[in-house]
Design a protein around this motif. Structure first.
Motif, short mmCIF file in Angstrom:
data_model
loop_
_atom_site.label_atom_id
_atom_site.label_comp_id
_atom_site.label_asym_id
_atom_site.label_seq_id
_atom_site.Cartn_x
_atom_site.Cartn_y
_atom_site.Cartn_z
N GLN A 21 -34.72 59.77 32.66
CA GLN A 21 -33.75 60.36 33.58
C GLN A 21 -34.21 61.37 34.49
OE1 GLN A 21 -29.83 60.08 32.95
NE2 GLN A 21 -29.63 57.90 32.27
N ARG A 53 -30.04 51.56 36.01
CA ARG A 53 -29.24 52.45 36.19
C ARG A 53 -29.13 52.60 37.85
NH1 ARG A 53 -25.33 54.46 34.08
NH2 ARG A 53 -26.56 54.17 31.94
N LYS A 62 -22.49 54.44 44.86
CA LYS A 62 -22.65 55.93 44.71
C LYS A 62 -24.34 56.43 45.13
CE LYS A 62 -19.42 57.30 42.27
NZ LYS A 62 -18.16 58.15 42.57
N SER A 124 -35.20 71.41 23.41
CA SER A 124 -33.83 72.27 23.03
C SER A 124 -33.92 73.25 21.90
CB SER A 124 -32.52 71.31 22.68
OG SER A 124 -32.83 70.57 21.93
N HIS A 145 -34.48 72.87 30.36
CA HIS A 145 -33.69 71.96 29.34
C HIS A 145 -32.59 71.29 30.04
CE1 HIS A 145 -30.70 71.79 25.92
NE2 HIS A 145 -31.40 70.78 25.79
N PHE A 147 -29.62 68.01 30.16
CA PHE A 147 -28.52 67.61 29.56
C PHE A 147 -28.41 66.13 29.70
CE2 PHE A 147 -28.46 72.09 29.66
CZ PHE A 147 -28.24 72.33 28.43
N ASN A 148 -27.82 65.46 28.53
CA ASN A 148 -27.78 64.03 28.38
C ASN A 148 -26.20 63.74 29.10
OD1 ASN A 148 -27.52 61.51 28.01
ND2 ASN A 148 -28.05 61.89 25.64
N PRO A 149 -26.05 62.84 30.05
CA PRO A 149 -27.03 62.13 30.63
C PRO A 149 -27.44 62.71 31.91
CG PRO A 149 -24.90 60.79 31.19
CD PRO A 149 -24.53 62.26 30.09
N VAL A 152 -26.22 62.85 35.40
CA VAL A 152 -24.91 63.30 35.67
C VAL A 152 -24.58 64.83 35.63
CG1 VAL A 152 -22.34 63.04 34.89
CG2 VAL A 152 -24.10 60.90 35.00
N ASN A 196 -26.26 74.53 23.58
CA ASN A 196 -26.14 73.94 22.29
C ASN A 196 -25.67 74.69 21.28
OD1 ASN A 196 -27.34 71.40 23.43
ND2 ASN A 196 -29.38 71.74 22.30
N MET A 232 -15.41 64.64 26.62
CA MET A 232 -15.36 64.01 25.44
C MET A 232 -15.06 64.81 24.45
SD MET A 232 -19.32 62.24 25.55
CE MET A 232 -19.25 60.53 25.95
N LEU A 237 -19.16 63.30 21.46
CA LEU A 237 -20.13 63.82 21.91
C LEU A 237 -21.60 63.74 21.07
CD1 LEU A 237 -21.48 65.20 24.18
CD2 LEU A 237 -20.46 67.41 23.47
#
Ligand code: 3HC
Length: 288
Positions: A21, A53, A62, A124, A145, A147-149, A152, A196, A232, A237
């Motif tokens: 991604q 995706r 989008k 991370s 670093h 972040f997931n996803p 987004v 984190n 979430m 999460l």
């Protein structure tokens, strides 16, 4: 200060969920981008998932079909690091979270990438100071670093080690902004960086509340969402991030700090031992 190094070609090492991604994000921002992985199979899976995706993004309005086509035309996939590294201006390593593997990659990149190239790690848990020496160009090394996803989440932590040059920091920040992200600068390497650590604090409290019988996991998650407007709950999460990843981050943090309060949680470790890794394995705290 404006970065002097224009980024014209991106190389992402590691075709897992994060690496693939990150690569699509770069291609969507207009960068010719190569994804390198030792496994042909992993590259094929990544290519298929990225197609899926962008198909979904196009279907939901989008993304224009033309933009999706342009991004895929900018993406290529390779198992041959020797062949692709010499063309890269900006490298993001998102390989397995093992120091020996990352050191070997940074040593190869130090030999193969153009002298001006910046070498970043998405790790991370491993600060870039641990791999900077192996690269032979420590000033051009930092953590970037995501972040997931990745497609987004806006945040990217740019983490400098004591020897990261200001020019590298400026280029990394500018590059992250050019991807449409909102980078933040972390001035020194602390275990977990900032995000984190914040996430871990909420998770620790959630696990203690559950273990103490104060509320159910569902109600703890519901509280985070409806009282605090977290997108979430902490258990949801953990399932998204992967319980193996949550456990690994706790182990790495504990090893670095030696603080008993940072010790990995026994209930998370038990789920991992049972093969319940979260969404990716079909079950974790919840079933999917
Ligand atoms: N990949 C790419 N895009 C995804 C996705 C995925 N795995 N899952 C969801 N999305 C996209 C959807 O396509 C949708 O896009 P659209 O709005 O453009 O159509 C958008 O995200 C919203 O998805 P949904 O409507 O399906 O679901 P939600 O509104 O519940 O959003 C979420 C899903 C974005 C995951 C949201 O719940 C969220 O932000 N959760 C918190 C995630 C988080 O905290 N991440 C950080 C984890 S920590 C980390 O990564 C660090 C590492 O070191 C461990």
């Amino acid at each position: 200060m404006q970065p002097r190094t224009p980024v014209t070609r991106v190389l992402v090492i590691g075709a897992g969920a994060m690496g693939s991604q990150i690569a699509l994000t770069a291609a969507l921002a207009g960068y010719p981008t190569t994804v390198q992985d030792v496994s042909e199979c992993q590259l094929d899976d990544a290519a298929a998932q990225l197609r899926d995706r962008t198909d979904k993004m196009v279907a939901s309005g989008k993304l224009a079909a033309e933009q999706a086509g342009q991004a895929h035309a900018l993406l290529d996939f390779s198992t041959d690091l020797d062949a692709v590294a010499p063309a890269a201006d900006f490298v993001i390593e998102a390989a397995t979270e093992r120091l020996d593997i990352k050191e070997a990659i940074f040593a190869r990149l130090g030999r193969l990438a153009p002298p001006h190239a910046i070498l970043a790690t998405n790790s991370s848990t491993i600060g870039s100071s641990a791999v900077a020496g192996a690269s032979g160009r420590p000033g051009q090394v930092c953590n970037l670093h995501f972040f997931n996803p990745v497609l987004v989440m806006e945040c990217v932590e740019v983490v400098r080690h004591a020897g990261t040059s200001q020019e590298t920091v400026d280029t990394a920040l500018a590059f992250a902004r050019s991807l449409g992200k909102a980078p933040v600068l972390i001035n020194r390497e602390v275990p977990g960086f900032v995000a984190n650590r914040l996430m871990g604090a909420v998770q620790k409290e959630a696990l203690a509340l559950l273990a103490g019988g104060v509320a159910s996991m569902e109600d703890i998650d519901a509280t985070a969402k409806t009282a605090l407007r977290h997108p979430m709950g902490p258990f949801e999460l953990m399932d998204l991030v992967g319980l193996d990843v949550v456990d690994y981050i706790a182990q790495a943090t504990h090893a670095a700090t030696g603080d008993p309060a940072d010790a990995p949680d026994a209930s998370v470790a038990a789920l991992v031992r049972a093969g319940k890794l979260g969404r990716k394995s079909g079950a974790g705290w919840y079933s999917y």
